[in-house]
Design an enzyme around this catalytic site. Structure first.
Site, short mmCIF file in Angstrom:
data_model
loop_
_atom_site.label_atom_id
_atom_site.label_comp_id
_atom_site.label_asym_id
_atom_site.label_seq_id
_atom_site.Cartn_x
_atom_site.Cartn_y
_atom_site.Cartn_z
N CYS A 2 0.85 -1.18 0.00
CA CYS A 2 0.00 0.00 0.00
C CYS A 2 0.90 1.24 0.00
O CYS A 2 2.11 1.13 0.08
CB CYS A 2 -0.88 0.02 1.24
SG CYS A 2 -1.69 -1.55 1.57
N ARG A 27 1.07 1.64 -5.89
CA ARG A 27 1.36 0.67 -4.84
C ARG A 27 0.10 -0.01 -4.30
O ARG A 27 0.18 -0.92 -3.47
CB ARG A 27 2.08 1.37 -3.68
CG ARG A 27 3.43 1.91 -4.08
CD ARG A 27 4.00 2.78 -2.98
NE ARG A 27 4.49 2.00 -1.87
CZ ARG A 27 5.77 1.74 -1.67
NH1 ARG A 27 6.67 2.18 -2.51
NH2 ARG A 27 6.15 1.04 -0.63
N TRP A 79 -3.93 -1.75 -0.86
CA TRP A 79 -4.02 -3.00 -1.62
C TRP A 79 -4.41 -4.05 -0.60
O TRP A 79 -3.62 -4.41 0.28
CB TRP A 79 -2.67 -3.32 -2.26
CG TRP A 79 -2.70 -4.55 -3.11
CD1 TRP A 79 -3.25 -4.67 -4.36
CD2 TRP A 79 -2.18 -5.84 -2.78
NE1 TRP A 79 -3.09 -5.95 -4.82
CE2 TRP A 79 -2.44 -6.70 -3.88
CE3 TRP A 79 -1.51 -6.37 -1.67
CZ2 TRP A 79 -2.06 -8.03 -3.89
CZ3 TRP A 79 -1.13 -7.70 -1.69
CH2 TRP A 79 -1.41 -8.52 -2.80
N ASN A 105 1.15 -0.04 6.37
CA ASN A 105 1.53 -1.00 5.31
C ASN A 105 2.11 -2.22 6.00
O ASN A 105 2.87 -2.08 6.96
CB ASN A 105 2.62 -0.42 4.41
CG ASN A 105 2.11 0.64 3.49
OD1 ASN A 105 0.92 0.91 3.45
ND2 ASN A 105 3.01 1.25 2.74
N GLY A 106 1.83 -3.40 5.46
CA GLY A 106 2.41 -4.62 6.05
C GLY A 106 1.31 -5.49 6.64
O GLY A 106 0.13 -5.32 6.33
N GLU A 486 8.41 -14.03 -19.84
CA GLU A 486 8.23 -12.62 -19.49
C GLU A 486 7.22 -11.95 -20.43
O GLU A 486 6.39 -11.16 -19.99
CB GLU A 486 9.59 -11.91 -19.52
CG GLU A 486 9.58 -10.42 -19.27
CD GLU A 486 8.99 -10.02 -17.93
OE1 GLU A 486 8.76 -10.88 -17.06
OE2 GLU A 486 8.69 -8.81 -17.77
N LYS A 490 3.80 -10.22 -19.17
CA LYS A 490 3.41 -8.84 -19.48
C LYS A 490 2.00 -8.81 -20.06
O LYS A 490 1.17 -8.00 -19.65
CB LYS A 490 4.36 -8.20 -20.50
CG LYS A 490 5.72 -7.79 -20.02
CD LYS A 490 5.75 -6.62 -19.08
CE LYS A 490 5.55 -7.07 -17.66
NZ LYS A 490 6.67 -7.50 -16.90
N GLU A 493 -0.76 -9.74 -17.38
CA GLU A 493 -1.02 -8.84 -16.26
C GLU A 493 -1.66 -7.52 -16.69
O GLU A 493 -2.42 -6.94 -15.93
CB GLU A 493 0.22 -8.62 -15.38
CG GLU A 493 1.31 -7.76 -15.91
CD GLU A 493 2.48 -7.64 -14.93
OE1 GLU A 493 2.28 -7.53 -13.73
OE2 GLU A 493 3.63 -7.64 -15.42
N HIS A 509 4.41 -31.67 -25.85
CA HIS A 509 4.23 -32.66 -24.78
C HIS A 509 2.96 -32.39 -23.97
O HIS A 509 2.89 -32.75 -22.80
CB HIS A 509 5.47 -32.68 -23.88
CG HIS A 509 6.70 -33.10 -24.62
ND1 HIS A 509 6.89 -34.38 -25.09
CD2 HIS A 509 7.78 -32.39 -25.03
CE1 HIS A 509 8.05 -34.45 -25.73
NE2 HIS A 509 8.61 -33.26 -25.72
N LYS A 607 2.42 -2.80 -6.99
CA LYS A 607 3.76 -2.76 -7.55
C LYS A 607 4.69 -3.84 -6.98
O LYS A 607 5.45 -4.43 -7.71
CB LYS A 607 4.36 -1.37 -7.36
CG LYS A 607 5.74 -1.19 -7.98
CD LYS A 607 5.70 -1.37 -9.48
CE LYS A 607 7.08 -1.33 -10.10
NZ LYS A 607 7.08 -1.96 -11.43
O1 M6R Z 1 10.28 -5.51 -6.92
P1 M6R Z 1 10.55 -6.93 -7.35
O2 M6R Z 1 11.38 -7.00 -8.59
O3 M6R Z 1 11.10 -7.78 -6.26
O4 M6R Z 1 9.10 -7.48 -7.72
C1 M6R Z 1 8.94 -8.81 -8.13
C2 M6R Z 1 7.58 -9.04 -8.76
O5 M6R Z 1 6.56 -8.75 -7.85
C3 M6R Z 1 7.38 -8.18 -10.02
O6 M6R Z 1 8.39 -8.40 -10.95
C4 M6R Z 1 6.02 -8.49 -10.67
O7 M6R Z 1 6.04 -9.78 -11.20
C5 M6R Z 1 5.70 -7.47 -11.77
N1 M6R Z 1 4.32 -7.07 -11.67
C6 M6R Z 1 5.89 -7.98 -13.14
O8 M6R Z 1 5.58 -7.03 -14.11
#
Ligand code: M6R
Length: 612
Positions: A2, A27, A79, A105-106, A486, A490, A493, A509, A607
């Site tokens: 958050c 965030r 969040w 946060n946390g 990756e 992308k 998400e 397979h 994030k």
């Molecule tokens: O800040 P970090 O690189 O540790 O974050 C890791 C993942 O949470 C982050 O890469 C996440 O998968 C992204 N949303 C991907 O775009």
């Protein structure tokens, strides 16, 4: 994860808090709220949804004079972890008297126990959150001194927190504390701010104090007084933020993601600057703190990370094994921390993280340190928990990444991993000649990325033919396999298309059963020793009616089975992972744009994961 922002000073707090929340919205954006301290006490407003909804509510419900009168306040964008995103669960939360408010946060892990005890004493909770248990506990300990009450409560909680607290009884005072969740204090002229991310501060001041775990600070307009949980005074230095306010603006782009994609020639250039030794064909990574002897002695490199950072590690695994002939492996950080990993003092563990705050990666760092491994960070955010706990490593220098979908951090991570592999390689078995050739290729990266960005319109046209499909495959082999993963990540998400990244040879397979006529299959078919094999795999898809989108090397042989082609410049196959990733970022971006998705703030995401 958050976002927290707090303000105390000569200006009206409300506009500063709303501006800070907008900066922090990436965030978390389920709900938002703020509390302002006024002569008559504390006033709170909360709203479900984005910060704009809260701003509308402020305009509708608070008269201008009230807004102008509040010179201290705290705010939060959420969040959800405990309890749905409702107004009752939104922060700030209140103690039983209504005279103390807190944003958090946390996760408070023992909140059920605290809640049960407080309920037995007659407390009636207004939310389902763990946070409310903490603020009510603070209220229980409050005898007139807010910091003392906060410390007394924090000594009884388990878990992670970054908090900011206001009391009606102490005008002009914010108490903040951190353990496992970032908090930074901005020191201005006649004003101070607190935030979970410096991005929210840079428009006001560049002078910041990063709090460490266990710190509790009493912040006023012109003082910052820090102690630990035993009330012992602590001195923390003021640091200067190195990025400009413009770095957290969209700079004319429709989305932060697009801006960050287009920044990559520069950000990858920053990651390489001063680190490439073209003459000796090696890399200079002083932050690693490893001598040539140490590099020879390592028996293994183990990389840990999550999501996109995990994929970068997978590219690093190929680079390290190929160039340095060292056993390299990558593990999801969440797995590493619980599997009793077999690492010891002969292993180098590299923690890869954009934010430097991801809970699982941080826990993996601690586990590796406990086991005696040499631990390094490969981190973007300067001063973040992983950067500090590893103590050595390599910064990405990519600047703030605001878009939830990581782009420039990924290419920075891969660029640095290529440098690491080069350095290791030259310390072990890589010839000077091969080292020089590779260093020259890596140095071309900013130009290679520019060449991909120049095809934005062509990639958008490919995206237009893909955007109507709800399923897609991304295939690659060797170092392009993680790029396929990756690319799929992308797409899923930000566009909500169900996308699978697969090893091209693995498709037959099982997953090939899912192919239906017209389904987009993105095949990474660049120049590489396995190109013929990849083309064979593409044929298998085409034969089942799939629509093949081939990412090919410019000037390479034509790919007969491709319905669409995206070109990347000719370069070394390891180096090609970066321009290929940029092409897939643009592809995902345009598909999401055409599907009218909220690109910078995809549903259910935030994030970074500061909770498990
Ligand atoms: O800040 P970090 O690189 O540790 O974050 C890791 C993942 O949470 C982050 O890469 C996440 O998968 C992204 N949303 C991907 O775009």
């Amino acid at each position: 994860m958050c976002g927290i922002i707090g303000y105390v000073g000569r200006n009206a707090a409300t506009p500063v808090l709303l501006g800070g929340l907008r900066r922090l919205e990436y965030r978390g954006y389920d709900s938002a709220g703020l509390t302002i301290q006024q002569a008559g006490g504390l006033r709170t407003l909360r709203a479900v949804g984005k910060v704009a909804r809260l701003a509308d509510k402020v305009r509708a419900e608070w008269v201008e004079a009230e807004v102008a009168a509040g010179h201290a306040g705290i705010a939060h964008t959420r969040w959800a972890t405990h309890g749905a995103p409702t107004e009752a669960n939104a922060h700030p939360h209140s103690d039983a008297t209504g005279r103390i408010r807190l944003v958090h946060n946390g996760i408070i892990e023992n909140y059920r126990h605290i809640r049960a005890k407080l309920e037995a004493k007659g407390h009636v909770f207004a939310s389902e959150t763990d946070t409310e248990a903490l603020v009510r506990l603070i209220g229980e300990y409050h005898k007139g001194d807010l910091r003392q009450a906060v410390i007394a409560a924090l000594r009884r909680v388990e878990g992670a927190y970054g908090i900011a607290v206001l009391s009606a009884a102490e005008p002009g005072v914010i108490v903040v504390a951190r353990k496992g969740s970032p908090l930074v204090i901005g020191v201005g002229e006649g004003e101070c701010l607190v935030a979970s991310d410096p991005a929210a501060l840079v428009a006001h001041t560049r002078r910041v104090i990063y709090l460490d775990d266990g710190d509790v600070a009493r912040v006023t307009a012109d003082s910052v007084d820090i102690t630990d949980l035993d009330h012992a005074p602590i001195d923390r230095e003021i640091a200067e933020l190195t990025f400009e306010a413009g770095a957290v603006e969209k700079g004319g782009h429709a989305h932060f993601m697009l801006k960050e994609i287009h920044e990559q020639p520069e950000t990858v250039g920053n990651a390489l600057r001063g680190r490439l030794d073209l003459v000796n064909g090696t890399a200079v990574l002083s932050g690693m703190g490893a001598t040539a002897r140490e590099l020879l002695d390592f028996q293994r490199v183990v990389m840990v990370g999550c999501g996109t950072s995990l994929h970068a590690g997978m590219v690093g695994e190929f680079a390290l094994e190929e160039l340095a002939a060292i056993h390299a492996e990558v593990q999801p950080a969440a797995e590493f921390r619980y599997r009793n990993p077999l690492v010891d003092g002969r292993d180098l563990v590299v923690a890869i993280s954009q934010s430097g705050e991801t809970a699982d990666t941080l826990a993996a760092v601690r586990e590796a340190k406990d086991k005696g491994a040499v631990v390094m960070g490969l981190v973007n955010v300067v001063g973040s928990a992983i950067a500090r706990e590893t103590g050595r490593g390599v910064y990405l220098h990519a600047g703030p990444e605001i878009s939830v979908a990581s782009t420039k951090a990924f290419t920075g991570q891969v660029a640095v991993l290529l440098l690491m592999a080069l350095k290791f390689g030259r310390g072990r078995r890589l010839s000077g000649e091969r080292g020089q050739a590779l260093a020259a290729e890596i140095a071309r990266l900013p130009k290679l990325i520019e060449a991909v960005l120049a095809q934005d319109a062509a990639i958008a046209a490919v995206a237009a033919r893909m955007a109507g499909h709800d399923h897609a495959f991304f295939l690659g082999r060797g170092p392009m396999h993680p790029v396929a993963l990756e690319g799929a990540l992308k797409l899923k998400e930000i566009s909500y298309v169900h996308a699978e990244g697969y090893h091209a040879a693995e498709l037959k397979h099982g997953p090939i059963a899912l192919l239906t006529p017209g389904m987009p299959v993105v095949v990474l078919a660049n120049r590489s020793p396995v190109l013929d094999k990849v083309l064979g795999n593409a044929e298998e898809c085409r034969a089942r009616g799939a629509r093949v989108i081939a990412v090919v090397t410019d000037g390479g042989p034509p790919v007969a089975v491709a319905d669409d082609v995206i070109r990347i410049p000719d370069c070394d196959p390891l180096v090609a992972t970066i321009p290929a990733a940029v092409a897939l970022q643009l592809l995902a971006y345009h598909v999401a744009r055409l599907r009218d998705c909220p690109i910078d703030q995809p549903r259910n995401l935030a994030k970074s994961g500061t909770v498990e």
